[in-house]
Write an enzyme that holds these catalytic residues in place. Structure first.
Site, short mmCIF file in Angstrom:
data_model
loop_
_atom_site.label_atom_id
_atom_site.label_comp_id
_atom_site.label_asym_id
_atom_site.label_seq_id
_atom_site.Cartn_x
_atom_site.Cartn_y
_atom_site.Cartn_z
N CYS A 9 0.83 -1.21 0.00
CA CYS A 9 0.00 0.00 0.00
C CYS A 9 0.87 1.25 0.00
CB CYS A 9 -0.90 0.01 1.22
SG CYS A 9 -2.07 -1.35 1.21
N GLY A 33 -0.42 0.19 -5.12
CA GLY A 33 -1.73 -0.42 -4.89
C GLY A 33 -2.76 0.08 -5.88
N ASN A 72 0.18 0.84 6.01
CA ASN A 72 0.99 0.03 5.10
C ASN A 72 1.75 -0.97 5.95
OD1 ASN A 72 3.99 0.72 3.12
ND2 ASN A 72 2.64 -1.03 3.07
N GLY A 73 1.53 -2.27 5.73
CA GLY A 73 2.22 -3.28 6.50
C GLY A 73 1.32 -4.44 6.85
N TYR A 127 12.12 -4.52 -5.72
CA TYR A 127 10.99 -4.55 -6.64
C TYR A 127 9.95 -3.43 -6.47
CZ TYR A 127 6.61 -6.17 -8.75
OH TYR A 127 5.45 -6.24 -9.47
#
Ligand code: SF4
Length: 490
Positions: free
Chosen positions: A25, A51, A126-127, A269
């Protein structure tokens, strides 16, 4: 609470294929910035790669928090006409990827909004919270009603719980209860918080925009909106900004063990090449990975090509170090992926094939080195090799700018299960044969960590299987209710 707007149907994320993990995210926040919603929109737009399943923006104005969110890409989820509804100079936004598909997904789009007895809160995450399942069960047994299927909602319940609500360090205490990977943007009526877990798994940075402050997952969002990058939110740091200024505090507990664990996959990435992540320019690190690969796995070849866009930087590095000319062997169709709903593997594979076309004029009769950043399941890469041979390549040598991905991630990245990871059960030689490649070389773990002075500060668990903290053993089935299948808001 505003109702989620279902402005789009769930689709196959444009950036995802069988050989890459799902994105996670992206967060963006603004304080003291007139027209905050538009700024947040632009900041999220720069992070759309993180996202594509849903997005939302919440803004506080005159003590009221309003939120617009929906499914799909940002422009669909928060159309221009709706941004006008979000007047105010403080807000937070989120672009979302999760493993969830199906009808319940709209419940899980963020920011999540909660009405506590002392006012409304908004949360963007985020996580992955590894103890969310246990905490959720405890709170449900005390009568709490959960509205989503995400681990992120747990933070709202902690903020609302009496034991936390009266604590002047309420937000810090709530975060300290959570174990796992988290970067949060949290907003009350008059204050914006940015916090990063003590391990620093996920990035979170801040910058200045005029007299205001902005916060983002990646620096590319800060620069793209014309703000000035200030610094990272430190692992374990909680920054609060309100009309009185900015304050920084430290979480007092390390949440599941001490030590930094930056996710190296952010650099391999996820992050945009122009971002600085954990203090490193992503493009430059990827180029150095390509150079290192050329040293570790040299080969006699005529051209080096990238799998675009993920392999571009490393392919440049490989070409530079080896002296083999860098060429464009694949053309990417950027419009495949959002147009189709692909229920079955076969259809999905067909769309993946349409995404890249080989150039016979470039690869025909050539010994080709193909560079990509990772192999997850292997099915997509196998098709790429066949495509190159059909276009006339005489040899195909695969070079991968990370080690074999053999273990799943529990900290916010959507990998397949261990059994679906090709490197979990096959040797490099077996993978090469499956790929039908002439040779295959993966970057070593030593090479992966070589650009970093602080090598112990990185999580490499998906490569070596040594997880830096607990992975969460709770009953994840409880997240099946009510927002659809279990999902962590990564
Ligand atoms: S297991 Fe891999 S993807 Fe997950 S946090 Fe660690 S390095 Fe990142």
């Amino acid at each position: 609470m505003e109702s989620p707007d279902e402005t789009d149907c769930p689709e196959f994320p444009a950036h995802m294929d069988d050989d890459h993990p799902g994105e996670e995210c992206g967060l963006f926040g603004a304080f003291g910035c007139p027209g905050a919603a538009r700024i947040i929109f632009d900041g999220l737009f720069a992070q759309q790669h993180r996202g594509q399943e849903g997005a939302g923006i919440a803004v506080s104005n005159a003590g009221k928090i309003r939120c617009v969110k929906g499914l799909g890409l940002l422009a669909n989820a928060v159309p221009a006409g709706r941004i006008r509804e979000l007047a105010g100079d403080m807000g937070i936004g989120h672009v979302r990827y999760s493993t969830t598909g199906g009808g319940g997904i709209a419940h899980n789009v963020q920011p999540l909004i909660g009405d506590c007895v002392d006012g409304r809160w908004a949360v963007a995450h985020n996580g992955n919270i590894v103890n969310a399942y246990e905490l959720r069960r405890l709170h449900q047994e005390s009568g709490a009603l959960f509205q989503t299927g995400t681990d992120s909602e747990m933070l709202l319940h902690l903020l609302a719980a009496p034991g936390y609500r009266k604590d002047p360090m309420r937000v810090a205490r709530a975060c300290e209860t959570l174990i796992g990977a988290y970067s949060f943007l949290i907003m009350s009526r008059d204050r914006l918080y940015a916090v990063r877990d003590p391990h620093g798994f996920r990035p979170l940075v801040m910058g200045r925009l005029g007299k205001g402050w902005v916060f983002a997952s990646e620096t590319c969002a800060i620069t793209q909106i014309g703000a000035v990058y200030e610094r990272e939110i430190e692992p374990g740091e909680l920054v609060a900004v309100d009309a009185n200024g900015m304050a920084s505090t430290r979480l007092s507990r390390s949440g599941g063990g001490a030590g930094l664990s930056h996710c190296v996959f952010e650099i391999v990435y996820f992050a945009r090449p122009d971002s600085r992540v954990f203090g490193h320019n992503v493009h430059q690190v990827r180029v150095s990975y390509g150079e290192r690969l050329a040293e570790e796995y040299p080969v006699d070849a005529d051209i080096v090509i990238a799998v675009p866009d993920s392999g571009n930087s490393a392919a440049m590095g490989y070409a530079r170090k080896s002296g083999i000319p860098y060429e464009m062997g694949f053309i990417r169709n950027h419009y495949v992926g959002r147009t189709f709903i692909m229920p079955g593997q076969e259809e999905r594979a067909s769309q993946v094939d349409k995404k890249l076309a080989a150039m016979p004029e470039t690869v025909g009769g050539k010994r080709v080195v193909v560079v990509d950043d990772s192999i997850v399941r292997g099915t997509t890469m196998r098709r790429r090799v066949r495509t190159l041979r059909e276009a006339g390549a005489s040899q195909v040598h695969l070079r991968i700018s990370c080690p074999p991905v053999a273990h799943p991630c529990y900290y916010g990245i959507d990998f397949p299960t261990a059994g679906e990871l090709i490197a979990s059960s096959k040797s490099v030689e077996e993978i090469r044969r499956y790929m039908e490649a002439d040779s295959l070389g993966y970057l070593s773990v030593t090479g992966l960590l070589s650009p970093f002075a602080d090598k112990r500060s990185y999580c490499i668990a998906c490569f070596d299987g040594f997880y830096p903290m607990e992975t969460g053993s709770g009953d994840k089935s409880i997240l099946d209710e009510p927002g659809g299948p279990a999902s962590s808001d990564s």
